[in-house]
Design a protein around this motif. Structure first.
Motif, PDB file in Angstrom:
ATOM      1  N   LYS A  36     -82.570  10.837  48.903  1.00  0.00           N
ATOM      2  CA  LYS A  36     -82.225  11.715  47.773  1.00  0.00           C
ATOM      3  C   LYS A  36     -82.178  10.940  46.462  1.00  0.00           C
ATOM      4  CE  LYS A  36     -78.500  13.688  49.322  1.00  0.00           C
ATOM      5  NZ  LYS A  36     -77.363  14.394  49.732  1.00  0.00           N
ATOM      6  N   SER A  37     -82.546  11.629  45.387  1.00  0.00           N
ATOM      7  CA  SER A  37     -82.447  11.037  44.060  1.00  0.00           C
ATOM      8  C   SER A  37     -80.990  10.662  43.779  1.00  0.00           C
ATOM      9  CB  SER A  37     -82.942  12.076  43.045  1.00  0.00           C
ATOM     10  OG  SER A  37     -82.914  11.517  41.778  1.00  0.00           O
ATOM     11  N   GLY A  38     -80.803   9.472  43.262  1.00  0.00           N
ATOM     12  CA  GLY A  38     -79.446   9.032  42.923  1.00  0.00           C
ATOM     13  C   GLY A  38     -78.687   8.424  44.080  1.00  0.00           C
ATOM     14  N   GLY A  40     -79.237   5.573  45.545  1.00  0.00           N
ATOM     15  CA  GLY A  40     -79.031   4.129  45.398  1.00  0.00           C
ATOM     16  C   GLY A  40     -80.204   3.266  45.824  1.00  0.00           C
ATOM     17  N   LYS A  41     -81.378   3.861  45.991  1.00  0.00           N
ATOM     18  CA  LYS A  41     -82.543   3.093  46.474  1.00  0.00           C
ATOM     19  C   LYS A  41     -82.950   2.006  45.465  1.00  0.00           C
ATOM     20  CE  LYS A  41     -85.002   6.858  46.711  1.00  0.00           C
ATOM     21  NZ  LYS A  41     -83.952   7.746  46.137  1.00  0.00           N
ATOM     22  N   THR A  42     -83.026   2.407  44.198  1.00  0.00           N
ATOM     23  CA  THR A  42     -83.414   1.424  43.168  1.00  0.00           C
ATOM     24  C   THR A  42     -82.365   0.321  43.061  1.00  0.00           C
ATOM     25  OG1 THR A  42     -84.734   2.992  41.929  1.00  0.00           O
ATOM     26  CG2 THR A  42     -83.867   1.138  40.683  1.00  0.00           C
ATOM     27  N   THR A  43     -81.107   0.693  43.189  1.00  0.00           N
ATOM     28  CA  THR A  43     -80.037  -0.314  43.138  1.00  0.00           C
ATOM     29  C   THR A  43     -80.205  -1.316  44.275  1.00  0.00           C
ATOM     30  OG1 THR A  43     -78.578   1.338  42.151  1.00  0.00           O
ATOM     31  CG2 THR A  43     -77.530  -0.602  43.144  1.00  0.00           C
ATOM     32  N   LEU A  44     -80.490  -0.817  45.471  1.00  0.00           N
ATOM     33  CA  LEU A  44     -80.704  -1.740  46.600  1.00  0.00           C
ATOM     34  C   LEU A  44     -81.924  -2.621  46.336  1.00  0.00           C
ATOM     35  CD1 LEU A  44     -79.803  -2.667  49.428  1.00  0.00           C
ATOM     36  CD2 LEU A  44     -81.429  -1.011  50.383  1.00  0.00           C
TER      37      LEU A  44
END
Ligand SMILES: Nc1ncnc2c1ncn2[C@@H]1O[C@H](COP(=O)(O)OP(=O)(O)OP(=O)(O)O)[C@@H](O)[C@H]1O
Length: 207
Positions: A36-38, A40-44
C-alpha cells in the motif's frame, strides 16, 4: 547476501512505521516488493541503501555493516530521474564522474551518443532514467534497490529498461530489490515477490 535484521523505523517517536523487518536478498536474485502507498517501502529502501539509519536492527552487506566506504555496495535508483541529476550538468559529466564504469553499459541501456551533449531538461524521463541506472553500475555495486524506476514510462520504455537492467544484473551477479505497485511487472521480472504488509506483520518469519 544483503540482509535486513529486525529493522524498525519511525519518523515520529510515538508511531513506529514498521518493526521486526527481516529480509534477505542473494546476489543475482531479483526480489519484487509491492504494498500500500505510504506503508514504508521507500523508507526501507533508503535504510537498505544507507541513506537512513534504523532505530532498531541492522543491515548487513555480505555479513558486514556499512564501513562508510566511498562507494556503497548498495545503490538506490529513484522514481524521478530529474531529481537525481543536476539539471545544470551536461549528461557527459555523469560518465566523467563515474570513470570506472564499464564501457559497454551505456550502449546496453540504449544511451545515444547525441544525448551526452544535452542537459537533463533536454531529455525525456525515460532517457534520463537510463543515465541514473548506468551510474548505479559502479564496479563495487553488489546490490541495487530499484524504487518505482519505470512507473512513469510507457510500456515499451518500461520493457526496454527492465530488459537491459536484468541483463546487466545477471551478468554481474547483482542482487535487486524492485519496488512497484505494478504486480504484473513484478511477476515478469522477479525471482520471488513479497507483499510489504506481510513483511511488516511477520515478527518471526524471515523473507
Ligand atoms: N521525511 C519524512 N518525515 C516524516 N514522515 C515521512 C517522511 N518520509 C516519509 N514519511 C511518511 O512515512 C510513511 C511511509 O512513506 P514511504 O515513502 O516510505 O511509503 P511508500 O510505501 O514508499 O509509499 P508509496 O508507495 O506511496 O511511494 C508515509 O506516511 C510518509 O508520509
Amino acid at each position: 547476501m544483503l540482509e535486513c535484521k529486525n529493522i524498525g523505523f519511525y519518523y515520529n517517536r510515538s508511531n513506529w512505521l514498521f518493526r521486526n523487518i527481516h529480509l534477505s536478498i542473494e546476489r543475482g536474485e531479483i526480489i519484487g516488493i509491492y504494498g500500500k502507498s505510504g506503508s514504508g517501502k521507500t523508507t526501507l529502501a533508503k535504510i537498505m541503501a544507507n541513506y537512513l539509519s534504523p532505530m532498531e536492527g541492522e543491515v548487513l552487506v555480505d555479513g558486514e555493516k556499512s564501513n562508510h566506504s566511498e562507494v556503497y555496495p548498495v545503490q538506490l535508483i529513484w522514481q524521478h530521474p530529474e531529481q537525481a541529476i543536476n539539471p545544470k550538468w551536461k549528461l557527459s559529466k555523469i560518465f566523467e564522474e563515474a570513470k570506472e564504469l564499464d564501457q559497454d553499459i551505456p550502449s546496453i541501456l540504449g544511451i545515444k551518443e547525441e544525448w551526452l551533449n544535452r542537459r537533463a531538461h533536454e531529455l525525456s524521463g525515460g532517457e534520463l532514467q537510463r543515465f541514473c541506472i548506468a551510474r548505479a553500475f559502479h564496479p563495487d555495486t553488489r546490490y541495487i534497490i530499484a524504487d518505482e524506476i519505470t512507473s512513469m514510462f510507457d510500456a515499451i520504455t518500461q520493457a526496454q529498461i527492465w530488459h537491459a537492467l536484468i541483463r546487466l544484473v545477471k551478468e554481474r551477479n547483482i542482487g535487486v530489490l524492485a519496488i512497484s505497485h505494478h504486480i504484473s511487472l513484478l511477476e515478469r521480472i522477479s525471482d520471488r515477490i513479497i507483499d510489504f504488509n506481510q513483511l511488516k506483520g511477520a515478527s518471526e518469519k524471515s523473507f
